[in-house]
Design an enzyme around this catalytic site. Structure first.
Site, PDB file in Angstrom:
ATOM      1  N   THR A   1      14.512  47.098  16.991  1.00  0.00           N
ATOM      2  CA  THR A   1      15.507  47.190  15.919  1.00  0.00           C
ATOM      3  C   THR A   1      14.957  46.677  14.594  1.00  0.00           C
ATOM      4  O   THR A   1      14.045  45.835  14.583  1.00  0.00           O
ATOM      5  CB  THR A   1      16.742  46.346  16.312  1.00  0.00           C
ATOM      6  OG1 THR A   1      17.601  46.236  15.190  1.00  0.00           O
ATOM      7  CG2 THR A   1      16.351  44.936  16.755  1.00  0.00           C
ATOM      8  N   ASP A   2      15.553  47.136  13.511  1.00  0.00           N
ATOM      9  CA  ASP A   2      15.152  46.621  12.187  1.00  0.00           C
ATOM     10  C   ASP A   2      15.609  45.179  11.980  1.00  0.00           C
ATOM     11  O   ASP A   2      15.143  44.495  11.065  1.00  0.00           O
ATOM     12  CB  ASP A   2      15.697  47.516  11.062  1.00  0.00           C
ATOM     13  CG  ASP A   2      17.218  47.622  11.014  1.00  0.00           C
ATOM     14  OD1 ASP A   2      17.903  47.052  11.891  1.00  0.00           O
ATOM     15  OD2 ASP A   2      17.726  48.295  10.091  1.00  0.00           O
ATOM     16  N   GLU A   3      16.531  44.709  12.848  1.00  0.00           N
ATOM     17  CA  GLU A   3      17.070  43.353  12.646  1.00  0.00           C
ATOM     18  C   GLU A   3      16.009  42.270  12.835  1.00  0.00           C
ATOM     19  O   GLU A   3      16.214  41.135  12.408  1.00  0.00           O
ATOM     20  CB  GLU A   3      18.252  43.095  13.588  1.00  0.00           C
ATOM     21  CG  GLU A   3      19.391  44.044  13.343  1.00  0.00           C
ATOM     22  CD  GLU A   3      20.737  43.553  13.847  1.00  0.00           C
ATOM     23  OE1 GLU A   3      20.856  42.374  14.209  1.00  0.00           O
ATOM     24  OE2 GLU A   3      21.662  44.372  13.866  1.00  0.00           O
TER      25      GLU A   3
ATOM     26  N   TYR B   1      20.662  37.788  18.970  1.00  0.00           N
ATOM     27  CA  TYR B   1      20.252  39.154  19.364  1.00  0.00           C
ATOM     28  C   TYR B   1      18.895  39.499  18.747  1.00  0.00           C
ATOM     29  O   TYR B   1      17.963  39.882  19.459  1.00  0.00           O
ATOM     30  CB  TYR B   1      21.307  40.177  18.918  1.00  0.00           C
ATOM     31  CG  TYR B   1      20.801  41.610  18.917  1.00  0.00           C
ATOM     32  CD1 TYR B   1      20.484  42.266  20.104  1.00  0.00           C
ATOM     33  CD2 TYR B   1      20.606  42.307  17.718  1.00  0.00           C
ATOM     34  CE1 TYR B   1      19.999  43.575  20.104  1.00  0.00           C
ATOM     35  CE2 TYR B   1      20.122  43.603  17.710  1.00  0.00           C
ATOM     36  CZ  TYR B   1      19.821  44.241  18.904  1.00  0.00           C
ATOM     37  OH  TYR B   1      19.340  45.525  18.904  1.00  0.00           O
TER      38      TYR B   1
ATOM     39  N   LYS C   1      15.214  40.238  20.476  1.00  0.00           N
ATOM     40  CA  LYS C   1      14.464  41.492  20.317  1.00  0.00           C
ATOM     41  C   LYS C   1      13.090  41.201  19.707  1.00  0.00           C
ATOM     42  O   LYS C   1      12.086  41.790  20.108  1.00  0.00           O
ATOM     43  CB  LYS C   1      15.237  42.480  19.432  1.00  0.00           C
ATOM     44  CG  LYS C   1      16.510  43.045  20.035  1.00  0.00           C
ATOM     45  CD  LYS C   1      16.285  43.888  21.283  1.00  0.00           C
ATOM     46  CE  LYS C   1      15.636  45.221  21.015  1.00  0.00           C
ATOM     47  NZ  LYS C   1      15.574  46.072  22.233  1.00  0.00           N
TER      48      LYS C   1
HETATM   49  P1  NAD Z   1      23.913  49.874  24.604  1.00  0.00           P
HETATM   50  O1  NAD Z   1      24.443  48.486  24.662  1.00  0.00           O
HETATM   51  O2  NAD Z   1      24.837  51.001  24.304  1.00  0.00           O
HETATM   52  O3  NAD Z   1      23.216  50.240  25.993  1.00  0.00           O
HETATM   53  C1  NAD Z   1      22.404  49.327  26.683  1.00  0.00           C
HETATM   54  C2  NAD Z   1      22.219  49.836  28.093  1.00  0.00           C
HETATM   55  O4  NAD Z   1      21.362  48.925  28.793  1.00  0.00           O
HETATM   56  C3  NAD Z   1      23.540  49.914  28.894  1.00  0.00           C
HETATM   57  O5  NAD Z   1      23.618  51.138  29.576  1.00  0.00           O
HETATM   58  C4  NAD Z   1      23.429  48.750  29.873  1.00  0.00           C
HETATM   59  O6  NAD Z   1      24.093  48.990  31.104  1.00  0.00           O
HETATM   60  C5  NAD Z   1      21.918  48.648  30.075  1.00  0.00           C
HETATM   61  N1  NAD Z   1      21.502  47.310  30.468  1.00  0.00           N
HETATM   62  C6  NAD Z   1      21.882  46.119  29.916  1.00  0.00           C
HETATM   63  N2  NAD Z   1      21.321  45.096  30.580  1.00  0.00           N
HETATM   64  C7  NAD Z   1      20.561  45.643  31.571  1.00  0.00           C
HETATM   65  C8  NAD Z   1      19.735  45.101  32.587  1.00  0.00           C
HETATM   66  N3  NAD Z   1      19.581  43.771  32.724  1.00  0.00           N
HETATM   67  N4  NAD Z   1      19.088  45.952  33.428  1.00  0.00           N
HETATM   68  C9  NAD Z   1      19.249  47.288  33.299  1.00  0.00           C
HETATM   69  N5  NAD Z   1      20.036  47.860  32.367  1.00  0.00           N
HETATM   70  C10 NAD Z   1      20.685  47.048  31.501  1.00  0.00           C
HETATM   71  O7  NAD Z   1      22.705  49.821  23.576  1.00  0.00           O
HETATM   72  P2  NAD Z   1      22.208  50.900  22.506  1.00  0.00           P
HETATM   73  O8  NAD Z   1      22.961  50.710  21.262  1.00  0.00           O
HETATM   74  O9  NAD Z   1      22.117  52.216  23.156  1.00  0.00           O
HETATM   75  O10 NAD Z   1      20.733  50.337  22.252  1.00  0.00           O
HETATM   76  C11 NAD Z   1      19.650  50.741  23.078  1.00  0.00           C
HETATM   77  C12 NAD Z   1      18.378  50.064  22.586  1.00  0.00           C
HETATM   78  O11 NAD Z   1      18.133  50.416  21.226  1.00  0.00           O
HETATM   79  C13 NAD Z   1      18.440  48.541  22.615  1.00  0.00           C
HETATM   80  O12 NAD Z   1      17.183  48.063  23.007  1.00  0.00           O
HETATM   81  C14 NAD Z   1      18.741  48.152  21.183  1.00  0.00           C
HETATM   82  O13 NAD Z   1      18.221  46.881  20.892  1.00  0.00           O
HETATM   83  C15 NAD Z   1      18.014  49.248  20.433  1.00  0.00           C
HETATM   84  N6  NAD Z   1      18.572  49.595  19.114  1.00  0.00           N
HETATM   85  C16 NAD Z   1      19.897  49.880  18.960  1.00  0.00           C
HETATM   86  C17 NAD Z   1      20.374  50.273  17.712  1.00  0.00           C
HETATM   87  C18 NAD Z   1      21.828  50.629  17.495  1.00  0.00           C
HETATM   88  O14 NAD Z   1      22.238  50.813  16.343  1.00  0.00           O
HETATM   89  N7  NAD Z   1      22.638  50.764  18.522  1.00  0.00           N
HETATM   90  C19 NAD Z   1      19.502  50.344  16.628  1.00  0.00           C
HETATM   91  C20 NAD Z   1      18.146  50.016  16.812  1.00  0.00           C
HETATM   92  C21 NAD Z   1      17.691  49.659  18.067  1.00  0.00           C
HETATM   93  O1  DAU Z   2      20.290  47.480  12.622  1.00  0.00           O
HETATM   94  C1  DAU Z   2      20.211  47.883  13.951  1.00  0.00           C
HETATM   95  C2  DAU Z   2      21.265  47.187  14.774  1.00  0.00           C
HETATM   96  O2  DAU Z   2      22.510  47.779  14.415  1.00  0.00           O
HETATM   97  C3  DAU Z   2      21.044  47.308  16.275  1.00  0.00           C
HETATM   98  O3  DAU Z   2      19.849  46.665  16.622  1.00  0.00           O
HETATM   99  C4  DAU Z   2      22.219  46.680  17.042  1.00  0.00           C
HETATM  100  O4  DAU Z   2      22.042  46.903  18.435  1.00  0.00           O
HETATM  101  C5  DAU Z   2      23.493  47.349  16.588  1.00  0.00           C
HETATM  102  O5  DAU Z   2      24.596  46.735  17.205  1.00  0.00           O
HETATM  103  C6  DAU Z   2      23.639  47.272  15.066  1.00  0.00           C
HETATM  104  O6  DAU Z   2      23.881  45.912  14.649  1.00  0.00           O
HETATM  105  P1  DAU Z   2      24.953  45.562  13.513  1.00  0.00           P
HETATM  106  O7  DAU Z   2      25.354  44.159  13.681  1.00  0.00           O
HETATM  107  O8  DAU Z   2      24.468  45.982  12.166  1.00  0.00           O
HETATM  108  O9  DAU Z   2      26.121  46.604  13.954  1.00  0.00           O
HETATM  109  P2  DAU Z   2      27.706  46.420  14.036  1.00  0.00           P
HETATM  110  O10 DAU Z   2      28.261  47.782  14.293  1.00  0.00           O
HETATM  111  O11 DAU Z   2      28.109  45.314  14.935  1.00  0.00           O
HETATM  112  O12 DAU Z   2      28.087  45.990  12.555  1.00  0.00           O
HETATM  113  C7  DAU Z   2      27.757  46.814  11.439  1.00  0.00           C
HETATM  114  C8  DAU Z   2      28.227  46.071  10.180  1.00  0.00           C
HETATM  115  O13 DAU Z   2      29.669  46.043  10.177  1.00  0.00           O
HETATM  116  C9  DAU Z   2      27.791  44.626  10.116  1.00  0.00           C
HETATM  117  O14 DAU Z   2      27.550  44.272   8.762  1.00  0.00           O
HETATM  118  C10 DAU Z   2      28.996  43.847  10.643  1.00  0.00           C
HETATM  119  C11 DAU Z   2      30.164  44.704  10.174  1.00  0.00           C
HETATM  120  N1  DAU Z   2      31.348  44.670  11.072  1.00  0.00           N
HETATM  121  C12 DAU Z   2      31.192  44.914  12.397  1.00  0.00           C
HETATM  122  C13 DAU Z   2      32.252  44.879  13.277  1.00  0.00           C
HETATM  123  C14 DAU Z   2      32.061  45.136  14.752  1.00  0.00           C
HETATM  124  C15 DAU Z   2      32.621  44.412  10.554  1.00  0.00           C
HETATM  125  O15 DAU Z   2      32.781  44.236   9.323  1.00  0.00           O
HETATM  126  N2  DAU Z   2      33.676  44.388  11.411  1.00  0.00           N
HETATM  127  C16 DAU Z   2      33.565  44.583  12.748  1.00  0.00           C
HETATM  128  O16 DAU Z   2      34.575  44.522  13.486  1.00  0.00           O
END
Ligand code: NAD
Ligand code: DAU
Length: 351
Positions: free
Chosen positions: A134-136, A159, A163
Site C-alpha cells: 500500500t501507499d500508506e 496497519y 504492511k
Molecule cells: P480485504 O480486507 O477486502 O481482503 C483481505 C482478504 O484476506 C479477505 O478475504 C480475508 O479473508 C483474507 N485474510 C485475512 N487474514 C487472513 C489470513 N490470516 N489467512 C488467509 N487469508 C486471510 O482487503 P483488500 O482491500 O482486498 O486488500 C488486499 C490487499 O491489498 C491487502 O494486502 C492490502 O493491504 C492491499 N491494498 C489494499 C488497498 C485498498 O484500497 N483496499 C490499497 C492498496 C493495497
Molecule cells: O491508501 C491505500 C489504503 O486505502 C489501503 O492500504 C487500505 O487497505 C484501505 O483501507 C485504504 O485506507 P484508508 O484509510 O485511506 O481508507 P478508508 O476507506 O478507511 O478511508 C478513506 C478516507 O475516508 C480516510 O481519509 C478516512 C476517511 N473516512 C473513512 C471512513 C471509513 C471517513 O471520513 N469516514 C469513515 O467512516
C-alpha cells in the site's frame, strides 16, 4: 499461449483479491489458480461464485499464519508463483486491535516467504513471490508532492506499520536468500465487492438507507482513488513483465479531498435513486477524527506507466458510477454482509 503454471493467490475472497483471481482464471486457462483465504469477516466466497466450476480454479480455506499447513500446501502443490494479498486491511480496525495486524500481515507474510523459499531454494528460475502493498507505508504528504518508489518509509498507523514491516521482510528475503520478488504499493481502491467498512461502500450503503455519513474531522483529507479492476490489470502486468527485485507504485492520478468525494457520491446517488438535488448531502455528519489520520496520499505512477504502459482505463466519474450501479443491483450481497458481526463493529466504531 502462456506455459502452464501453478499460482497461489492469497486473500482471493477479499475485495481486490477476488478481482485478481477472476482476471487470472479467465485470462490464463493454462494456469491453475489456487485461492487461499481464511474467510475472515472480510472474505466472501460469494465474490467468486461465478468461478466455482472453472477447471483451472481451486479454493482452499486456510490461514497464512499456520506454518505447518502452509508448508504442506507448498509441498503438495509446488506453487511457482505467489500473489500475496491476504491481509488485515482496515486502518480503523488496526487502531483497536494492532496485534491482529502483526499476526496476519507480518507473521503471515514471513510464513509464506519461508514456505516459498524452502520449496524453491535450489531452483528459483522462473519463480516469483509478488507482494501486494500500500501507499500508506510512505506515511503522509503535506499539501504538495507525490510518493515515488524511493520515498522513505514512514508509516503512521498500526496497519501501515504492519504492511511496511512485511515489505521489509520481502526485500530482506530477496537480499539474504536471493528469493525472486516484486512489490507494488497502491493507492486507495474502490469498486465492486468492497466490504462496506471502507469509505465509498459504507457511504453508498448509508445513503441507500438514509443513515448519517460520518466524515472524519473536517473532511479535508486527500486520497488518490483507483478503480479496482485497473489495479488487477496492473498486478497482471507486474506479475508477468515487472523486473524482479523492483517496487512499482500504482495510483489513479486522481486525488480527491474526502468531503469533495462524498459530495460527488451524494450527487450521483441522488440521480440514481431519483432523489431531490442535494438530498443525500443532508446526511453528511462530521464526527471525531481518526487518531493519527494521514493528511494526504498521492502516487506518482510514472514508473509503471512508462515501463509497462499501464494507465487507469476509466475516469473516476465512470468508475464511481459503475460501482454505485453494482451496489444498487446487488443489494442481496450487501444484506448478506450486514450481519451481526458487522453490526457490532459499526456500533463500536460510530456509536
Ligand atoms: P480485504 O480486507 O477486502 O481482503 C483481505 C482478504 O484476506 C479477505 O478475504 C480475508 O479473508 C483474507 N485474510 C485475512 N487474514 C487472513 C489470513 N490470516 N489467512 C488467509 N487469508 C486471510 O482487503 P483488500 O482491500 O482486498 O486488500 C488486499 C490487499 O491489498 C491487502 O494486502 C492490502 O493491504 C492491499 N491494498 C489494499 C488497498 C485498498 O484500497 N483496499 C490499497 C492498496 C493495497
Ligand atoms: O491508501 C491505500 C489504503 O486505502 C489501503 O492500504 C487500505 O487497505 C484501505 O483501507 C485504504 O485506507 P484508508 O484509510 O485511506 O481508507 P478508508 O476507506 O478507511 O478511508 C478513506 C478516507 O475516508 C480516510 O481519509 C478516512 C476517511 N473516512 C473513512 C471512513 C471509513 C471517513 O471520513 N469516514 C469513515 O467512516
Amino acid at each position: 499461449m502462456s506455459r502452464s503454471k501453478t499460482i497461489l493467490i492469497t486473500g482471493g475472497a477479499g475485495f481486490i483479491g477476488s478481482h485478481v483471481v477472476r482476471l487470472f482464471v479467465q485470462k490464463y486457462p493454462n494456469y491453475h489458480i489456487y485461492n487461499l483465504d481464511a474467510l475472515t469477516y472480510a472474505g466472501n466466497l460469494e465474490n467468486l461464485s461465478d468461478l466455482e466450476n472453472q477447471p483451472n480454479y481451486t479454493f482452499i480455506k486456510g490461514d497464512i499464519t499456520d506454518e505447518l499447513f502452509i508448508q504442506e500446501l507448498f509441498d503438495t502443490y509446488k506453487f511457482e508463483g505467489v500473489i500475496h494479498l491476504a491481509a488485515e486491511s482496515h486502518v480503523d480496525r488496526s487502531i483497536t486491535d494492532p496485534l491482529a495486524f502483526v499476526k496476519t500481515n507480518v507473521i503471515g507474510t514471513i510464513v509464506l516467504l519461508n514456505a516459498f523459499k524452502d520449496c524453491w531454494k535450489d531452483d528459483f528460475e522462473d519463480k516469483l513471490f509478488y507482494h501486494i502493498s500500500t501507499d500508506e507505508v510512505y506515511g503522509t504528504l503535506g499539501e504538495t508532492g507525490l510518493f515515488i518508489e524511493t520515498t522513505p518509509y514512514d508509516p503512521n498507523s498500526p496497519y501501515s506499520a504492519s504492511k511496511a514491516s512485511s515489505d521489509h521482510f520481502v526485500r530482506a528475503y530477496g537480499e539474504t536468500y536471493k528469493l525472486p520478488y516484486v512489490i507494488s504499493n497502491c493507492s486507495n481502491n474502490y469498486g465492486q465487492n468492497q466490504f462496506p467498512e471502507k469509505l465509498i461502500p459504507l457511504f453508498i450503503n448509508n445513503i441507500i438507507n438514509n443513515k448519517p455519513l460520518p466524515v472524519y474531522g473536517d473532511g479535508n483529507y486527500t486520497r488518490d482513488w483507483l478503480y479496482v479492476k485497473d489495479h488487477a490489470i496492473a498486478i497482471d502486468l507486474i506479475f508477468h513483465k515487472g523486473k524482479q527485485g523492483e517496487t512499482y507504485n500504482i495510483g489513479g492520478f486522481n486525488e480527491w479531498k474526502n468531503i469533495d468525494l462524498v459530495k460527488l457520491l451524494c450527487k450521483q446517488m441522488d440521480q440514481k435513486l431519483n432523489r431531490a438535488s442535494k438530498a443525500s448531502e443532508q446526511l453528511i455528519t462530521f464526527v471525531k477524527d481518526r487518531p493519527g489520520h494521514d493528511l494526504r496520499y498521492a502516487i506518482d505512477a510514472s514508473k509503471i506507466k512508462n515501463e509497462l504502459s499501464w494507465e487507469p482505463s476509466v475516469t473516476f466519474e465512470q468508475g464511481l458510477e459503475l460501482t454505485i450501479d453494482w451496489y444498487l443491483n446487488n443489494k442481496r450481497w450487501l444484506a448478506n454482509i450486514i450481519n451481526g458481526a458487522y453490526q457490532a463493529y459499526y456500533q463500536k466504531q460510530y456509536g
